[in-house]
Design an enzyme around this catalytic site. Structure first.
Site, mmCIF file in Angstrom:
data_model
loop_
_atom_site.group_PDB
_atom_site.id
_atom_site.type_symbol
_atom_site.label_atom_id
_atom_site.label_comp_id
_atom_site.label_asym_id
_atom_site.label_seq_id
_atom_site.Cartn_x
_atom_site.Cartn_y
_atom_site.Cartn_z
ATOM 1 N N ARG A 240 16.643 24.810 29.750
ATOM 2 C CA ARG A 240 16.950 24.071 28.600
ATOM 3 C C ARG A 240 15.747 24.333 27.629
ATOM 4 O O ARG A 240 14.475 24.359 27.799
ATOM 5 C CB ARG A 240 17.451 22.788 28.764
ATOM 6 C CG ARG A 240 18.731 22.541 29.067
ATOM 7 C CD ARG A 240 19.612 22.867 27.605
ATOM 8 N NE ARG A 240 20.896 22.706 28.149
ATOM 9 C CZ ARG A 240 21.706 23.640 28.863
ATOM 10 N NH1 ARG A 240 21.252 24.547 29.322
ATOM 11 N NH2 ARG A 240 22.851 23.258 29.025
ATOM 12 N N GLU A 269 17.420 26.955 19.754
ATOM 13 C CA GLU A 269 18.348 28.181 19.756
ATOM 14 C C GLU A 269 19.602 28.055 19.114
ATOM 15 O O GLU A 269 20.131 26.691 18.878
ATOM 16 C CB GLU A 269 18.632 28.457 21.135
ATOM 17 C CG GLU A 269 19.273 27.294 21.995
ATOM 18 C CD GLU A 269 19.650 27.750 23.415
ATOM 19 O OE1 GLU A 269 18.615 27.855 24.194
ATOM 20 O OE2 GLU A 269 20.727 27.940 23.863
ATOM 21 N N HIS A 287 20.424 33.099 25.893
ATOM 22 C CA HIS A 287 20.854 31.937 26.860
ATOM 23 C C HIS A 287 22.100 32.844 27.979
ATOM 24 O O HIS A 287 23.298 32.423 27.480
ATOM 25 C CB HIS A 287 21.356 30.968 26.251
ATOM 26 C CG HIS A 287 21.617 29.572 26.915
ATOM 27 N ND1 HIS A 287 21.420 28.143 26.280
ATOM 28 C CD2 HIS A 287 21.993 29.360 28.171
ATOM 29 C CE1 HIS A 287 21.729 27.338 27.150
ATOM 30 N NE2 HIS A 287 22.310 27.979 28.278
HETATM 31 C C1 DGY Z 1 24.861 25.335 31.301
HETATM 32 O O1 DGY Z 1 26.126 25.649 31.950
HETATM 33 O O2 DGY Z 1 24.350 24.339 31.029
HETATM 34 C C2 DGY Z 1 24.337 26.656 30.607
HETATM 35 O O3 DGY Z 1 23.071 26.482 30.347
HETATM 36 C C3 DGY Z 1 25.196 26.816 29.673
HETATM 37 O O4 DGY Z 1 25.008 26.002 28.629
#
Ligand code: DGY
Length: 329
Positions: A240, A269, A287
């Site tokens: 993250r 982001e 991402h």
């Molecule tokens: C998740 O599943 O957390 C991925 O990072 C997509 O946000």
């Protein structure tokens, strides 16, 4: 009997919407508009369920404005956008999709680490811009993956899947740091060794971040941590944004405090820190950790399983706060 109403906060595969419509009156978002919090809350009026992502903020104010809401089911594994205690206090189920995207995200994490170590996107830019005129002994030299030390911060499902690829596929020495060590048998299978965080930072040739975001993990990698890493090391983040201090990372990359970074996630982001965009030694992805067709279908499918079970008196497969079950419908 009146069918429950649900809100599908973002665009989804048509078959997922069709499946929800077998059970509910579902309001979709075919344009994939990112609704501001007030708009999301307004659209939730009268809805018993929400199928969402890690982007919609679910907090006490939204829950209090929508007391009929019973289930918030995310199609993502990350759920730092949900105030889980607020949901639990109000008897609202929260769910995510752990397990469904583990291997796909581990594939991307490993690929990003390799692209970073071997300077693959930099090399492609070099070729496309017409600079490739001859073979040269030191042209775009990077660092090895095989035989190197792979460091993993956060040894959950995805961390373990990356460790397995490194140890068993590429002969890497695997070290990791986590809230608690794995059982001995799992460490033996993964050929992974638990170390403290400072040792992880000092010894890793390739450090991969796979820990969940929380107040505790905010800026887990900042200037002091980057200063402990080897100047030849790479850093990969598929967890993250916010776990890394992006400004500090850009500074460390510019000063060659570390060799390179591979990022799939960012603090703000989809905005990317402008300093990162200027640097050659960082591979930047938008991402896409879980972005394969099969996995994205499985993610929304599991979210739909959770929502259908929650609102029809069944047992949701992957609740975050099972204490609220069975729901008061
Ligand atoms: C998740 O599943 O957390 C991925 O990072 C997509 O946000």
């Amino acid at each position: 009997m009146k069918r429950p109403q649900v809100l599908v906060a973002r665009a989804v595969f048509p078959e997922a919407l069709a499946r929800l419509r077998e059970h509910f009156d579902a309001e979709p978002n075919p344009d994939d508009t990112e609704w501001p919090p007030e708009e999301l809350s307004r659209r939730l009026r009268g809805k018993a369920g929400l199928l969402g992502t890690a982007a919609e903020r679910i907090d006490a104010a939204l829950l209090d404005a929508n007391p009929q809401l019973r289930a918030v089911c995310l199609m993502t594994v990350g759920y730092n956008n949900i105030d889980v205690s607020a949901c639990t206090a109000r008897g609202v189920l929260a769910s995510n999709v752990p397990g469904v995207l583990t291997e796909t995200t581990a594939d991307l994490g490993f690929a990003l680490m390799m692209a970073t170590a071997r300077r693959m996107t930099e090399a492609e830019r070099f070729l496309r811009s017409g600079q490739w005129t001859k073979w040269r002994y030191d042209l775009l030299v990077g660092s090895d993956i095989h035989g190197a030390t792979l460091g993993i911060l956060g040894m959950g499902r995805i961390g373990q899947a990356i460790a397995r690829r490194g140890a068993l596929g590429f002969g890497m020495r695997v070290i990791y740091h986590n809230r608690s060590p794995l059982p001995d048998a799992d460490e033996a299978t993964l050929q992974a060794r638990y170390v403290d965080k400072a040792t992880l930072l000092r010894e890793s040739d390739h450090l991969v971040l796979v820990l969940p975001y929380s107040a505790q993990s905010h800026h887990a990698i900042g200037a002091p941590e980057l200063a402990l890493m080897k100047p030849t090391a790479t850093l990969t983040n598929v967890a993250r944004g916010g776990i890394v201090d992006d400004a500090a990372l850009a500074h460390a990359l510019r000063e060659h405090r570390i060799a390179a970074a591979g990022l799939d996630v960012y603090e703000n982001e989809p905005a990317v820190h402008p300093a990162l965009l200027e640097l050659p030694n960082v591979v930047l992805l938008p991402h896409i950790g879980s972005a394969t067709e099969a996995t994205r279908r499985a993610m929304v499918g599991r979210a739909a399983d959770n929502l259908i079970a929650a609102l029809t008196g069944g047992v949701p497969p992957t609740p975050i706060n099972p204490a609220v079950l069975p729901l008061r419908l």
